[in-house]
Structure formats: C-alpha cells, structure tokens
Scaffold this active site. Structure first.
Site, PDB file in Angstrom:
ATOM      1  N   CYS A 187      61.226  29.473  52.283  1.00  0.00           N
ATOM      2  CA  CYS A 187      62.237  30.516  52.500  1.00  0.00           C
ATOM      3  C   CYS A 187      63.644  30.002  52.244  1.00  0.00           C
ATOM      4  O   CYS A 187      64.315  30.454  51.320  1.00  0.00           O
ATOM      5  CB  CYS A 187      62.140  31.051  53.930  1.00  0.00           C
ATOM      6  SG  CYS A 187      60.632  31.975  54.226  1.00  0.00           S
TER       7      CYS A 187
HETATM    8  N1  LIG Z   1      56.756  31.824  56.083  1.00  0.00           N
HETATM    9  C1  LIG Z   1      57.810  32.288  56.738  1.00  0.00           C
HETATM   10  O1  LIG Z   1      58.243  31.696  57.735  1.00  0.00           O
HETATM   11  C2  LIG Z   1      58.520  33.548  56.287  1.00  0.00           C
HETATM   12  C3  LIG Z   1      59.488  34.109  57.134  1.00  0.00           C
HETATM   13  C4  LIG Z   1      60.109  35.274  56.742  1.00  0.00           C
HETATM   14  C5  LIG Z   1      59.801  35.846  55.514  1.00  0.00           C
HETATM   15  N2  LIG Z   1      58.878  35.271  54.680  1.00  0.00           N
HETATM   16  C6  LIG Z   1      58.582  35.932  53.419  1.00  0.00           C
HETATM   17  O2  LIG Z   1      57.340  36.624  53.568  1.00  0.00           O
HETATM   18  C7  LIG Z   1      56.627  36.635  52.321  1.00  0.00           C
HETATM   19  C8  LIG Z   1      55.251  36.010  52.511  1.00  0.00           C
HETATM   20  O3  LIG Z   1      55.433  34.646  52.851  1.00  0.00           O
HETATM   21  P1  LIG Z   1      54.287  33.779  53.510  1.00  0.00           P
HETATM   22  O4  LIG Z   1      54.954  32.562  54.034  1.00  0.00           O
HETATM   23  O5  LIG Z   1      53.457  34.602  54.435  1.00  0.00           O
HETATM   24  O6  LIG Z   1      53.393  33.409  52.236  1.00  0.00           O
HETATM   25  P2  LIG Z   1      52.005  32.661  52.251  1.00  0.00           P
HETATM   26  O7  LIG Z   1      51.909  31.934  50.975  1.00  0.00           O
HETATM   27  O8  LIG Z   1      51.806  31.939  53.540  1.00  0.00           O
HETATM   28  O9  LIG Z   1      50.913  33.846  52.256  1.00  0.00           O
HETATM   29  C9  LIG Z   1      50.854  34.797  51.257  1.00  0.00           C
HETATM   30  C10 LIG Z   1      49.413  35.325  51.163  1.00  0.00           C
HETATM   31  O10 LIG Z   1      49.418  36.357  50.185  1.00  0.00           O
HETATM   32  C11 LIG Z   1      48.256  36.230  49.385  1.00  0.00           C
HETATM   33  N3  LIG Z   1      48.513  36.887  48.120  1.00  0.00           N
HETATM   34  C12 LIG Z   1      49.177  36.423  47.042  1.00  0.00           C
HETATM   35  N4  LIG Z   1      49.244  37.372  46.086  1.00  0.00           N
HETATM   36  C13 LIG Z   1      48.598  38.452  46.574  1.00  0.00           C
HETATM   37  C14 LIG Z   1      48.331  39.740  46.072  1.00  0.00           C
HETATM   38  N5  LIG Z   1      48.768  40.110  44.866  1.00  0.00           N
HETATM   39  N6  LIG Z   1      47.623  40.595  46.832  1.00  0.00           N
HETATM   40  C15 LIG Z   1      47.179  40.225  48.060  1.00  0.00           C
HETATM   41  N7  LIG Z   1      47.412  39.016  48.601  1.00  0.00           N
HETATM   42  C16 LIG Z   1      48.119  38.147  47.874  1.00  0.00           C
HETATM   43  C17 LIG Z   1      48.013  34.746  49.296  1.00  0.00           C
HETATM   44  O11 LIG Z   1      46.649  34.461  48.964  1.00  0.00           O
HETATM   45  C18 LIG Z   1      48.406  34.285  50.695  1.00  0.00           C
HETATM   46  O12 LIG Z   1      47.297  34.272  51.562  1.00  0.00           O
HETATM   47  C19 LIG Z   1      57.531  35.899  51.329  1.00  0.00           C
HETATM   48  O13 LIG Z   1      58.331  36.832  50.680  1.00  0.00           O
HETATM   49  C20 LIG Z   1      58.377  35.021  52.236  1.00  0.00           C
HETATM   50  O14 LIG Z   1      59.610  34.693  51.621  1.00  0.00           O
HETATM   51  C21 LIG Z   1      58.216  34.140  55.058  1.00  0.00           C
END
Ligand SMILES: NC(=O)c1ccc[n+]([C@@H]2O[C@H](COP(=O)([O-])OP(=O)(O)OC[C@H]3O[C@@H](n4cnc5c(N)ncnc54)[C@H](O)[C@@H]3O)[C@@H](O)[C@H]2O)c1
Length: 419
Positions: A261
């Site tokens: 992030c």
């Molecule tokens: N990790 C954090 O602390 C955090 C905090 C706030 C916001 N975010 C934002 O939230 C979003 C998700 O981040 P995350 O950390 O959960 O990511 P992550 O990589 O932990 O998880 C994402 C999941 O989405 C799945 N995925 C990928 N493409 C896909 C698709 N087309 N259809 C269905 N599933 C799919 C992946 O297999 C994975 O399991 C990002 O935009 C990130 O910037 C993350």
C-alpha cells in the site's frame, strides 16, 4: 442459496471483510481466482495474518464458503471487490484485476444489486473504469438499474485497537441513491460511516491518507541521512520533537518502505497527476529519498563489516526481522530484499532471523534462516535490526556480542550503531 454478500478477492482486505460480515449475520461467500486460496480456506486454513484458522472455522460453521466459481454471484444482493491494485513492470497503475473482476460481475449483474469497489486506486476508477465495464457487460445502468459505490478499505494489519467495525469508513456512490444503499450495507457492521461527496473524493481521500504517511516517512528518512552526515543523533531529534503536544505527528526513519500500500498508492497519484499534465513534486522527491534508504543501510553495514572484519567478503551478516511491518507475516516489497541483495553482491554471507517467515529467497538464492536468536547473534560479525518485532527486546539486542546496526532506533549498548 442467494448470498447477502459476495466478496471478490479473499486476501488481506477481503478475508477480514468477510469475517466482519459473517459476524454481523450476513450470508457471505467469497470468490477468488486462486484455487490455492480457496482450497486452503475450505480446509479451514487462513493465509492472512490477523485471521486465525479458528476464525475461518467459525466462518465456515456460519455458512461462509469460498469458491472459484463465479456462479456464486447469482442473485447476490451486494458484491464488494477487494482485488489487488499493483503496478506494471513500468511502475504504472495495474488495474487488470479490477477489470477482470468487473467482467465477472457484469456477466452476473442483476437489477437492484449493489456493487462496491474497495481496492485502492486513482480518482476516476469507479466512474471511468469500473462503471463502463459493468454497464457494457450487463446492459444495465448504474444509478438506475443497479447501485455502484466506492468505499476505501482502511484495515491496518496487526492493529489490535482499530478493526473494520470501529474504524470510521468513507462511503461514496455514483448517485445519492447508490450512496444510500452503500451506507445501508456497511452500517450493518461498521460503527461510523463518513459520506464523501462523490466517488472521486473518496478515491482521492484514500490516496491522500497513504501518501501522507509516505511523504512523512521520506521526510524523516532524509532527516536521518542529513543527521548522519552532520553527526547529529536523529533518534534524539525525533524524541525531542515528538514531545510537542500539537502540530507534530511523529514518524520514524527506517531501511525503506514496504508493503503493497504505502509505497504503491502514491504511484497511483503520481501517474494520475502526470496523465493530466500535473507534476506532483512532493511525491517525486519522496520516491527519490525512500528509494535511497536500502542502499544507505548496505553502505553503513559494509563500513561496519570493514571495521569489524577488515573487509566485507566472507563476513557473516545476520538480518533481524525481514517483514515490511513489525509483527506482521508479510514480506511484500520489504526493504530486507534490496538490503540482502546489496550485502550478497558485496560478498557477505547473509542469514536471517524472523519468527514470522520460514523462507527468504534473494536473487534466486535461498538465504539461510537462523532459529535461535542468541546463538545466531553470537556467530555473526554484524547483525542488522531491520524490523522491530516484539521478540527483539532492547536489552537482549544491547547485550549482543556482535556489532549491531540498528535501523529502528531500538537498541542501546556499546556494540550498537544507529542508522
Ligand atoms: N493489505 C492492506 O493492508 C490494505 C489496506 C487497505 C487497502 N488495501 C487495498 O485493497 C486491495 C486488495 O489488497 P489485498 O492486500 O487484500 O490484496 P491481496 O493480494 O492480499 O489479496 C487479493 C486477492 O484477490 C485475488 N484476486 C486477484 N485477482 C482477482 C480477480 N480478478 N478476481 C477475483 N480475485 C482476484 C487474489 O487471488 C488474492 O487472493 C488493494 O487495492 C490494496 O491496495 C490493502
């Protein structure tokens, strides 16, 4: 059975969100493209730090299911998209996962459905990227036939005070009615909702939050670099400045900025600004400074190795804590990676200690893991504290027999060199 909620993307955001919804009594399912993620959850295994296996078991007992089958979307009331928004190899926003998820939703979109994007992205993503894909793929209109909203996620992995339920959540919609549906949905498991004027404001607010952290980290990093040049103790400077009860938010320098992030989101802002002919100068400066930190650590470590061993070649370096965040099992974009690579390139023998990470590979080489902290420190020429996990007690570090380069301002003792 039609779901109250289908969460798309069961990662660090989607799985805790599913847990919160299940606890609130919503019939919830998760859709993910990863068979590994889905089969692990179906077997009761969590792949996300902060969500326990036992909690997955409770979710499954309550009816939660994870699947790679998009048919789970059929008849769902609400769909929340939590897929990754990373960078392309050129360092530009990569919205391919959002677009992929949008196509899957579009094929199953039904009148009355609420679709929410939670992934972090630049202003205009909901209206200009997601909306056309949903509308063209379904033949339905946002704001008329279905509801479309944006609500950024603020989850803070490892934070035991602030959870999804008690952290105020920004909500926005493509129309007043869309926003109203989104508020009704989130109010079932979030205490305090903040209504943004529109989706662009909500998207930009999320970028501002993370950019604020990034720029301030860059500021204290550069302060550390300058203090080093001039023989001033930056940790004492920070300690003194942080006693001001107003107008000063403390940030701490470190070996670099990691995670998916904080180092990534400002690039969305930079790219969006550039595409509109606007040069975001603060961000350009921050990128440059933050990018220097791993090399600075390597340079400091090599100087210390030369002092201790005469030369870095063959000297034993122990990295303490390789995750990007303290007490969180996540090595995405961790600065430990470039630090280890720089030390290996200089001929040092690198090993690591980290209770959270079982394997660490750098440039195709597997870095040996030390199990016993005290033994490993006794054998090393130099240890580098990269991450302040709770297991690295200040006193124990200070008593280390090897030299210690402390990039976190944690340790005290005659063997300690501060960043
Ligand atoms: N990790 C954090 O602390 C955090 C905090 C706030 C916001 N975010 C934002 O939230 C979003 C998700 O981040 P995350 O950390 O959960 O990511 P992550 O990589 O932990 O998880 C994402 C999941 O989405 C799945 N995925 C990928 N493409 C896909 C698709 N087309 N259809 C269905 N599933 C799919 C992946 O297999 C994975 O399991 C990002 O935009 C990130 O910037 C993350």
């Amino acid at each position: 059975m039609a779901m109250d909620l289908v969460v798309i993307g069961l990662g660090h955001v989607g799985l805790p969100l599913s847990r919160a919804a299940v606890s609130a009594g919503l019939a919830t399912a998760g859709y993910d493209v990863s068979g590994r993620v889905v089969s692990g959850l179906a077997a009761g295994r969590s792949h996300v730090g902060g969500v326990l296996d036992a909690e997955v078991a409770v979710m499954l007992d309550a009816g939660f299911r994870a699947t790679t089958d998009p048919a789970v979307l059929d008849g769902a009331q609400t769909v929340v998209i939590c897929v990754p928004t990373g960078l392309t190899p050129e360092g530009l926003p990569d919205l391919s996962a959002v677009e992929g998820a949008a196509r899957v939703v579009a094929a199953r979109l039904r009148p009355g459905m609420l679709v929410v994007l939670e992934s972090t992205s630049y202003p205009g993503t909901t209206e200009d990227v997601l909306r056309p894909l949903l509308e063209h793929g379904s033949g339905l209109r946002a704001g008329e036939d279905f509801h479309l909203a944006y609500s950024p996620q603020r989850i803070d992995p490892g934070n035991e005070t602030w959870s999804i339920g008690n952290t105020p959540k920004i909500v926005s919609g493509c129309s007043a009615l869309c926003a109203k549906y989104a508020v009704a949905f989130y109010s079932r498991f979030v205490d305090h909702l903040v209504l943004a004027r529109g989706t662009r404001e909500a998207e930009m607010a999320k970028l501002l939050e993370n950019t604020y952290r990034y720029v301030n980290m860059a500021l204290v990093d550069e302060m550390a670099l300058f203090c080093h040049e001039t023989g001033i103790d930056v940790w004492d400077v920070l300690h003194c400045a942080a006693t001001k009860p107003f107008g000063f938010a403390p940030f701490r320098p470190g070996p670099g900025v990691g995670g998916h992030c904080i180092p990534v989101d400002p690039r969305y802002l930079t790219a969006r600004a550039a595409s509109q002919g606007f040069a975001f100068r603060t961000l350009a400066a921050a990128h440059e400074v933050v990018g220097r930190m791993p090399n600075h650590v390597v340079d400091r470590a090599l100087a210390l190795l030369t002092e201790v061993r005469g030369r870095p070649e063959g000297a034993r370096v122990l990295l303490l804590g390789i995750t990007y965040k303290a007490d969180v099992a996540d090595v995405r974009e961790t600065p430990a990676h470039p630090v280890a690579a720089g030390l290996l390139a200089a001929g040092a023998e690198v090993s690591y200690h980290d209770p959270y990470i079982a394997e660490f590979t750098v440039g195709g080489r597997s870095v040996p893991r030390a199990e016993n902290l005290q033994e490993a420190m006794a054998q090393a020429d130099v240890a580098i504290l990269l991450q302040e996990h709770a297991c690295y007690a200040r006193e124990a570090l200070g008593q280390a027999r090897c030299a210690l380069l402390d990039t976190r301002g944690q340790a005290v003792g005659s063997q300690v060199t501060l960043l």
